[in-house]
Design an enzyme around this catalytic site. Structure first.
Site, PDB file in Angstrom:
ATOM      1  N   ASP A   1       2.001  -6.619   2.557  1.00 16.80           N
ATOM      2  CA  ASP A   1       0.416  -6.542   2.622  1.00 16.80           C
ATOM      3  C   ASP A   1       1.345  -4.732   3.628  1.00 16.80           C
ATOM      4  O   ASP A   1       0.309  -4.591   4.471  1.00 16.80           O
ATOM      5  CB  ASP A   1       0.532  -7.065   3.641  1.00 16.80           C
ATOM      6  CG  ASP A   1      -1.428  -6.262   3.855  1.00 16.80           C
ATOM      7  OD1 ASP A   1      -1.617  -5.713   3.500  1.00 16.80           O
ATOM      8  OD2 ASP A   1      -2.193  -7.035   4.750  1.00 16.80           O
TER       9      ASP A   1
ATOM     10  N   HIS B   1       1.001  -1.371   0.024  1.00 18.07           N
ATOM     11  CA  HIS B   1       0.347   0.010  -0.129  1.00 18.07           C
ATOM     12  C   HIS B   1       1.039   1.596   0.124  1.00 18.07           C
ATOM     13  O   HIS B   1       1.111   1.446   0.767  1.00 18.07           O
ATOM     14  CB  HIS B   1      -1.056  -0.330   1.294  1.00 18.07           C
ATOM     15  CG  HIS B   1      -1.983  -1.109   1.161  1.00 18.07           C
ATOM     16  ND1 HIS B   1      -2.844  -0.987   0.506  1.00 18.07           N
ATOM     17  CD2 HIS B   1      -1.929  -2.286   2.162  1.00 18.07           C
ATOM     18  CE1 HIS B   1      -3.644  -2.886   0.230  1.00 18.07           C
ATOM     19  NE2 HIS B   1      -2.762  -2.773   1.364  1.00 18.07           N
TER      20      HIS B   1
ATOM     21  N   ARG C   1      -0.063   4.132  -0.312  1.00 16.48           N
ATOM     22  CA  ARG C   1      -1.072   5.822   0.076  1.00 16.48           C
ATOM     23  C   ARG C   1      -1.468   6.241  -0.759  1.00 16.48           C
ATOM     24  O   ARG C   1      -2.481   7.439  -0.925  1.00 16.48           O
ATOM     25  CB  ARG C   1      -0.697   5.731   1.202  1.00 16.48           C
ATOM     26  CG  ARG C   1      -0.522   4.960   1.717  1.00 16.48           C
ATOM     27  CD  ARG C   1      -2.525   4.234   2.343  1.00 16.48           C
ATOM     28  NE  ARG C   1      -1.930   3.275   3.878  1.00 16.48           N
ATOM     29  CZ  ARG C   1      -2.632   2.387   3.973  1.00 16.48           C
ATOM     30  NH1 ARG C   1      -3.318   1.767   2.758  1.00 16.48           N
ATOM     31  NH2 ARG C   1      -2.436   1.370   4.776  1.00 16.48           N
TER      32      ARG C   1
ATOM     33  N   HIS D   1       0.149   3.975   7.969  1.00 17.46           N
ATOM     34  CA  HIS D   1      -0.474   5.128   8.558  1.00 17.46           C
ATOM     35  C   HIS D   1      -0.534   6.389   9.621  1.00 17.46           C
ATOM     36  O   HIS D   1       0.386   6.232   9.848  1.00 17.46           O
ATOM     37  CB  HIS D   1      -1.855   3.728   9.581  1.00 17.46           C
ATOM     38  CG  HIS D   1      -2.611   3.718   9.029  1.00 17.46           C
ATOM     39  ND1 HIS D   1      -3.272   3.791   8.382  1.00 17.46           N
ATOM     40  CD2 HIS D   1      -2.877   1.876   9.432  1.00 17.46           C
ATOM     41  CE1 HIS D   1      -4.276   2.414   7.787  1.00 17.46           C
ATOM     42  NE2 HIS D   1      -3.176   1.642   8.460  1.00 17.46           N
TER      43      HIS D   1
END
Ligand SMILES: [Zn+2]
Length: 433
Positions: free
Chosen positions: A302, A57, A59, A306
């Site tokens: 994965d 990810h 983002r 965040h």
């Protein structure tokens, strides 16, 4: 710039020199010399093909405060990766040719790894109607992996249509296997511990039921299915059964599911909140065995950065997900190489060769990955010091986020150098730019 690597143990074998010239491996042998080439001392280092991540990810677009294509690419290079598949759950969602081409272009601009966009299976990841799969496949980004990751394609009729559709361009549907009706409000693995901690459980059956359904669908329509982040012993059993029947199914496991267990939740530290959740020690052992025997094809990170406000809150409010790119290889060394479950050729297979094949990056062209380290092949490789050990310091990571589940943990193996088409992206353990 040309590089002459001196004395690297290719796949852990006897020391050899490798000459990297014009983006390719020009020669492998003893006592090579090359005028003008930058010499890299690789005494004691293991050379592996550049790693390929099927599940990253990045983002961008949308949450550049958590990660960008550039910062995520740098983290990947430091972890030994030369290609990463960028998941589609961005804002906007990567469900059109326009968005996947934007991500692909940002990756080219960063130039640290090949960023391979994943296309969404359904419009807006809403699970209602198929996205423009063909247009994404035909775009400059040449999408071959499609996933609604973060969400399960829960409707079986829609999943069947997606599997049928991607056959036309040799694509694969990568399923986030989670029956949503069984995981409403789930916070951690369902079991004795979730009952004791008073947290809503995420039962293993919610993953296993979807995998069982999807391997039957893949068999029925003759399509390629890939299962994201397998987390339970039961899932490994189903995959073993499906492969024995000849179903075209592949699967990945994350570094954190290979190392950590649900007991991390006892701290209520949200850094350990992840989807699917950390499971039991018996699951961890089954995942290691499944990866070792090839039932599970690949390690995929994965990597889920965040921002602080999304992660440093109470457990129930925290977003699921953890960083993975910079420590993935070290975790594999700790959990599989050092216990003797996997040799270096096995690591290359599960972290480069097979993921490249699943993403169809394993062709003969200059953009290919997961190829052998032999003359004529693209010079995508890494040099690892297997003897080095270091304590993970989140402040020192290249990722823009800090949610590493390995903070303060000592792990083996240090990526000393990474080369993308013969250009160093990492040297002396530091990003070149
Ligand atoms: Zn997922």
């Amino acid at each position: 710039m040309n590089h002459l690597i001196k004395g690297a143990r290719v796949l852990g074998g006897d020391p050899a020199d490798l000459l990297l010239k014009d983006g390719r491996i020009a020669a492998v042998g003893e006592r090579l010399s090359a005028t003008g080439a930058t010499v890299v001392d690789a005494d004691g280092l293991v050379a592996l093909p550049g790693l390929v991540d099927l599940h990253t990810h990045l983002r961008e677009p949308g949450r550049e405060d958590a990660e960008t294509v550039e910062t995520g690419s740098r983290a990947a290079a430091l972890g030994g990766f030369t290609a990463v598949h960028a998941m589609a759950n961005t804002d906007p969602v990567a469900d059109t040719a326009g968005v996947v081409e934007q991500v692909w272009r940002l990756g080219r601009q960063a130039g640290l790894v090949d960023v391979v966009p994943v296309g969404a299976v359904t419009v807006g990841l809403r699970g209602e109607r198929l996205a423009e799969l063909g247009a994404m496949a035909d775009s400059a980004a040449r999408v071959r992996v499609f996933s609604d990751d973060g969400h399960c394609v829960a409707d079986p009729a829609l999943m069947r249509r997606a599997l049928e559709y991607v056959k036309a361009f040799d694509g694969v549907v990568a399923q986030h296997a989670e029956e949503p009706r069984l995981t409403a409000g789930a916070q951690m693995n369902e079991g004795d511990l979730s009952a004791r901690l008073g947290l809503t459980g995420w039962p293993a059956a919610a993953e296993e039921a979807v995998i069982a359904r999807d391997v039957l669908l893949a068999e029925h329509v003759g399509a390629r299915l890939h299962v994201c982040h397998v987390s339970t012993a039961g899932s490994v059993e189903i995959l073993r059964w499906a492969k024995s029947r000849g179903v075209q199914v592949t699967a990945e496991v994350t570094p954190h599911h290979l190392l950590l267990t649900e007991s991390c939740a006892e701290s209520y530290d949200p850094v350990f909140k992840v989807n699917p959740p950390l499971r039991t020690d018996a699951d961890v052992q089954a995942l290691r065995a499944g990866l070792a025997d090839g039932t599970i094809d690949a390690v995929a990170t994965d990597h889920a950065p965040h921002a602080v406000e999304d992660k440093e809150s109470e457990w129930a409010q925290a977003r699921p997900g953890m960083l993975g790119l910079e420590q993935a290889l070290s975790v594999v060394v700790e959990t599989l190489v050092e216990p003797g479950l996997l040799d270096w050729a096995g690591v290359a297979d599960r972290m480069a060769v097979r993921p490249a094949a699943i993403g169809r990056l394993d062709g003969r062209g200059p953009q290919s990955h997961g190829r052998p380290l032999t003359p004529g092949e693209p010079a995508n490789l890494l040099l690892l010091d297997p003897a080095a050990r270091a304590v993970v310091d989140p402040a020192a990571l290249a990722s823009r986020s800090r949610n590493s589940p390995y903070a303060g943990r000592e792990l083996p193996g240090r990526v000393v150098a990474t080369f993308l088409r013969g250009e160093a992206t990492v040297l002396d353990g530091k990003a070149v730019r």
